[in-house]
Design a protein around this motif. Structure first.
Motif, short mmCIF file in Angstrom:
data_model
loop_
_atom_site.label_atom_id
_atom_site.label_comp_id
_atom_site.label_asym_id
_atom_site.label_seq_id
_atom_site.Cartn_x
_atom_site.Cartn_y
_atom_site.Cartn_z
N THR A 328 -17.11 -83.49 10.13
CA THR A 328 -18.08 -84.41 9.54
C THR A 328 -18.05 -85.73 10.29
N LEU A 330 -18.15 -89.07 9.63
CA LEU A 330 -17.96 -89.81 8.38
C LEU A 330 -18.76 -91.10 8.34
N LYS A 348 -6.54 -90.40 0.76
CA LYS A 348 -7.86 -90.42 0.14
C LYS A 348 -8.82 -91.40 0.81
N SER A 349 -8.32 -92.18 1.75
CA SER A 349 -9.18 -93.15 2.42
C SER A 349 -8.58 -93.54 3.76
N ASP A 366 -13.72 -94.26 2.11
CA ASP A 366 -13.23 -93.06 1.45
C ASP A 366 -13.77 -91.82 2.16
N LEU A 367 -13.37 -90.66 1.71
CA LEU A 367 -13.69 -89.43 2.41
C LEU A 367 -15.13 -88.99 2.21
N LYS A 368 -15.90 -89.74 1.43
CA LYS A 368 -17.34 -89.49 1.32
C LYS A 368 -18.14 -90.48 2.15
N LYS A 370 -18.00 -93.87 1.80
CA LYS A 370 -18.25 -95.13 1.12
C LYS A 370 -17.38 -96.22 1.74
#
Length: 687
Positions: A328, A330, A348-349, A366-368, A370
């Motif tokens: 990904t 990111l 987690k980040s 973060d892993l999404k 954000k």
């Protein structure tokens, strides 16, 4: 004059006690010697429990004309805790500390034995022992997460299967004379002649029960030929362990006939049980670097450029799920370039730094994808995550060099060090102002004004033009082009982030492509007009311009295309003739990308070439260069000086036989500043 150090302003709204940094005693302007002698903090490491940090501190031995580094540790969470020096030997250097995973010792590199080797400091007994005794210098190391192995690197012959052999493997010296022979590019790099057959190579060794490293190392590079870390500026951020300590990850660029034109570093994984490197980024022709495995073993992150042969492309975080293999991008939608990254302890980040409009803040991602900005003003570096989620980082700005700050999980900051407190308390402060204006193409362009605090009357102006050209004179401390020490001489120092600068999005950075003398010059012209209206104290008609590298190119370009604007110019390592530069520079990719390919295939190749306007030169110019500069060879400055002299233009040439593209030695730095200050002082008279 009341002396107030401005670090508190850089840390946002958090209150910081600066103690002895405020005084009513009469201060004085900063000198070039003050700048050279300031202590330099770097290489921050945190203990596994997050209760202690270690760092290196460089002090300058002016008589010996060199720096000396020592190591300090500091307890966190203890009111009034003071740094404690734990590794220091007279006339020796200790650097790059790293805590063992069990937290009982700190490993570091020292030349106490006569070569650079790894040493171990036992925290409980406060004793030091030599941990390695290899046949060659250790350039760096990383400790495996299980604490049982070390990844080490250094310059090793390619055919040497140990960490150091009797011969260095350099095939360029066949003898019997002193001649060097090459059959492919590159022949020189930055400030050294290349040594084909000898490369920076990664090995792994075991840590024995007695705290010493085994003598037998295992090469991790297999059949790869290249430098890991990369040269000349690669470091430990290009080397990483897998979370389970079973493999080493590293970035490498092939040392082949295409090396001088390639930016294609790739990420390789080499398992200890079968050290055959596997390319994890083979599908990308651009740069892939800074691999970092998450502590939980689920992820691998790195930074990646999409475009081949372009060193200033945007660095995007790539994230691979190690179970599924899915990759990904990111930060693909974030128009900023990630300079550094580190995993949070809970995986987690990521904590990253990235330039943003004259600042280099700290962010959490973060892993999404954000993104949360954690700091506002200043330049952040050396950020290390703590076990509890806090972070320790170094911060600097135009107002002062780096010091350590602790940020807790709620964002509260506490200053940890004041390494230059005594020096800064003696010096007059400077005022810093960010400004913006409408520049070329109708775009918003930013700049900075630095001037002596409390100055009265009109101030002569020094316009600083940064190099790169994809770079910035941002709100950070420098030991080479330092606005504060220049302003301290009684000037208003102006810098402008012209088209091509970094920190404003990739489109703005890309806009200098095949446009070296166009929009950037227009930005400088409009910026000089703007600052006179923004601050009436600036006497913009009484000004000199100064620049190095691309900034030096711009001095030559200004000489022929804006010849009536400045009272004087300072040209450090500037390009005089783009045609000669295209054939003389050692790394071809930056010249070819920016200017449209090899010289023979460029459209309108002469359009931005300063040599074509040399007949219009008339501005008094100081020309400076280092003889060991292979990025922009010193012949470019010899040519510029010759052109000035033959046309009767007031000029001076300063050449350093022992410097590269930069001026690094303490006494040379002092001479550089004194010569520059004398030159601009002769031509700028306060009204």
């Amino acid at each position: 004059m009341k002396k107030t150090f401005l670090l508190a302003a850089l840390l946002g709204t958090s209150a910081i006690s600066l103690g002895g940094l405020s005084t009513d005693a009469v201060a004085r302007p900063m000198t070039e010697t003050d700048l050279v002698m300031m202590k330099r903090l770097a290489a921050v490491a945190a203990s596994p429990d997050g209760m202690m940090v270690a760092y290196q501190l460089r002090e300058t031995d002016l008589e010996a004309n060199k720096g000396k580094t020592d190591l300090y540790m500091l307890k966190l969470g203890t009111t009034g805790a003071q740094p404690v020096m734990f590794a220091s030997r007279p006339d020796k250097n200790e650097h790059d500390p790293a805590f063992a995973p069990d937290g009982k010792s700190i490993f570091y590199i020292s030349n106490e034995s006569g070569s650079d080797q790894i040493w171990r400091y036992d925290i409980s007994s406060a004793t030091t022992t030599q941990a390695s005794n290899f046949k060659t210098d250790v350039s760096g190391f990383k400790i495996s997460p299980d604490g049982l192995k070390f990844a080490i690197w250094g310059d090793i012959a390619r055919n040497c299967m140990e960490f150091g052999c009797a011969k260095d493997g350099d095939t360029s010296k066949p003898g019997p004379g002193t001649g060097r022979e090459y059959d492919q590019l590159m022949t020189r790099h930055w400030d050294q002649w290349e040594t084909p057959g000898n490369y920076s190579r990664v090995f792994t060794v075991v840590l024995r029960a007695d705290g010493k490293l085994g003598t037998l190392g295992t090469a991790m590079d297999g059949d790869l030929v290249g430098d890991a870390p990369s040269k000349p500026f690669g470091g430990g951020d290009e080397i990483s362990w897998s979370a389970d300590s079973s493999a080493v990850l590293f970035a490498l660029r092939h040392a082949d006939a295409n090396e001088a034109k390639s930016t294609n570093l790739d990420i390789y994984r080499s398992a200890l049980q079968n050290p055959t490197p596997v390319n994890l980024s083979a599908d990308n022709a651009g740069m892939d670097t800074t691999p970092a495995a998450s502590p939980d073993g689920k992820w691998l992150a790195w930074t990646s450029m999409a475009r081949a042969t372009y060193e200033a492309d945007r660095l995007v975080i790539k994230l691979i799920d190690l179970k599924s293999g899915k990759v990904t991008a990111l930060t693909d939608t974030w128009d900023r370039s990630v300079a550094s990254l580190a995993w949070a302890a809970n995986s987690k980040s990521l904590l990253v730094t990235a330039q943003d409009v004259l600042e280099t803040p700290l962010y959490r991602i973060d892993l999404k994808g954000k993104i949360k900005r954690l700091t506002e003003r200043g330049s952040i570096a050396e950020a290390v995550l703590l076990k509890n989620g806090g972070v320790v980082y170094a911060i600097n700005s135009i107002n002062g060099p780096s010091d350590l700050v602790h940020m807790d999980t709620k964002g509260k900051t506490t200053q940890l060090t004041n390494v230059n407190a005594d020096t800064m308390a003696m010096l007059d402060p400077v005022n810093y102002q960010k400004f913006d204006f409408i520049g070329a193409n109708g775009d918003q362009v930013y700049g900075q004004i630095v001037k002596p605090q409390g100055a009265t009357g009109k101030l002569p102006v020094l316009l600083l033009v940064h190099g790169g050209p994809q770079g910035t004179f941002n709100n950070s401390w420098s030991y080479r082009w330092n606005p504060a020490v220049m302003a301290s001489q009684g000037y208003a120092v102006v810098s402008i982030d012209f088209h091509g600068s970094t920190g404003y999005g990739q489109k703005f950075t890309d806009s200098i492509h095949k446009n070296w003398g166009g929009w950037p010059l227009e930005d400088l012209q409009k910026g000089m007009e703007a600052v006179g209206k923004i601050d009436a104290q600036l006497d913009t008609n009484n000004a000199c311009a100064l620049g190095g590298s691309y900034g030096g190119y711009m001095m030559n370009w200004i000489s022929g295309n804006w010849p009536d604007r400045f009272k004087c110019l300072v040209n450090h390592a500037g390009i005089f003739d783009l045609r000669a530069m295209a054939y003389e520079t050692e790394e071809l990719w930056f010249d070819q990308w920016d200017n449209g390919g090899p010289w023979t295939t460029r459209s309108d190749a002469e359009k931005w070439n300063p040599v074509n306007h040399v007949a219009k030169w008339k501005t008094p110019t100081l020309v400076i260069h280092g003889e060991r500069d292979y990025r922009i060879p010193y012949s470019q400055s010899l040519a510029a000086f010759t052109a000035l002299q033959q046309q009767g233009v007031e000029s001076k040439l300063l050449v350093f036989p022992d410097e590269n593209h930069w001026v690094l030695k303490p006494k040379n730095s002092i001479q550089w500043h004194q010569t520059v200050f004398d030159w601009v002082g002769q031509h700028l008279k306060a009204k």
